[in-house]
Enzyme design. Structure first.
Site, mmCIF file in Angstrom:
data_model
loop_
_atom_site.group_PDB
_atom_site.id
_atom_site.type_symbol
_atom_site.label_atom_id
_atom_site.label_comp_id
_atom_site.label_asym_id
_atom_site.label_seq_id
_atom_site.Cartn_x
_atom_site.Cartn_y
_atom_site.Cartn_z
ATOM 1 N N ASN A 10 0.870 -1.176 0.000
ATOM 2 C CA ASN A 10 0.000 0.000 0.000
ATOM 3 C C ASN A 10 0.909 1.228 0.000
ATOM 4 O OD1 ASN A 10 -1.749 2.088 0.515
ATOM 5 N ND2 ASN A 10 -2.389 1.357 2.539
ATOM 6 N N GLU A 158 -5.337 -4.991 10.506
ATOM 7 C CA GLU A 158 -4.319 -3.964 10.718
ATOM 8 C C GLU A 158 -4.594 -3.226 12.023
ATOM 9 O OE1 GLU A 158 -2.288 -2.796 6.763
ATOM 10 O OE2 GLU A 158 -3.988 -1.465 7.050
ATOM 11 N N SER A 203 3.484 -2.423 10.299
ATOM 12 C CA SER A 203 4.921 -2.556 10.580
ATOM 13 C C SER A 203 5.503 -3.913 10.170
ATOM 14 C CB SER A 203 5.215 -2.266 12.057
ATOM 15 O OG SER A 203 4.885 -0.916 12.361
#
Ligand code: 13P
Length: 243
Positions: A10, A158, A203
């Site tokens: 992304n 996420e 991350s």
């Protein structure tokens, strides 16, 4: 049988024409064992799709309507026409900064599916919710309310507090969340729910990717910062291919 892994990048609001060379570098080094996609700023989709025609190029958002008076928005048919084959909906940055609720996310996902786009639907909790011990209840409820009637390609878990922070949940917490999300997908779609890929995002880096991919029910990753360069992204792709 485990699902084939999907690693999606992304790019968020990063990248201009100069980024095409990086996209070519990434697309030309994808191993056959893994599916890879790059979700780009809308301005780069067509150029990227022309540069790497057999590679999956995606978008980061889509409007829920098929067309009309919506200044600044882009509909699913336009993304498809530009060369996108996949789209992210419900990213926490859209939910938060653009006030998109579950109903909006659901209608965006449904519109994308109608236009023939594959959908990566994002869910995730805040740190306050995690600390209160309500992460699984909150995120599964978010999924139930955001899922369109037909199965999506992937659901990305996420945790908001893990995005861009260098922090990730424990592998046990990722596994527990993915198991809960799998349960909801099977409740919604029956057996077909097993083949919706569950991605972890937040991350993901070359150093932690292999450990994350080894967690049960992790079928890939949605990668932000580390997807911007081939040197960071390809080791993550390779870890998925080895998993
Ligand atoms: P980072 O990989 O930069 O933490 O971003 C994750 C993300 O938001 C992907 O959609």
């Amino acid at each position: 049988m485990p699902n084939r892994k999907l690693v999606a990048g992304n790019w968020k609001m990063h990248g201009t024409a100069a980024g095409i060379a990086e996209i070519v570098r990434i697309a030309s080094a994808v191993p056959p064992e893994v599916d890879v996609a790059l979700c780009l700023p809308a301005t780069l989709i067509e150029r990227a799709a022309r540069a790497v025609p057999s590679f999956a190029i995606g978008a980061q958002d889509v409007h829920s309507e098929a067309g009309g008076a919506f200044t600044g928005d882009v509909c699913a048919a336009q993304l498809h026409d530009a060369g996108a084959s996949i789209v992210i909906v419900g990213h926490s940055e859209r939910r938060d900064l653009h006030r998109e609720d579950d109903a909006v996310v659901r209608s965006k996902a449904a519109a994308a599916l109608v236009a023939g786009l594959r959908v990566i639907l994002c869910v995730g909790e805040t740190l306050e919710v995690r600390d209160a011990g309500e992460a699984i209840a909150t995120v599964t409820a978010q999924l139930d309310a955001s899922l369109p009637p037909a199965p999506v390609e992937a659901v990305a878990y996420e945790p908001i507090w893990a995005i861009g922070t260098g922090r990730i949940p424990s592998l046990e917490d990722i596994g527990a969340m993915h198991a809960a999300l799998r349960g909801r997908l099977v409740a919604a779609h029956g057996d077909r729910g097993h083949s919706v890929r569950l991605l972890y995002g937040g991350s993901v880096k070359p150093a932690n990717a292999a450990a994350i991919f080894a967690v049960s029910d992790v079928d890939g990753a949605l990668v932000g910062g580390a997807s911007l360069t081939a040197s960071d992204f390809l080791p993550i792709v390779e870890a998925a291919a080895q998993a």
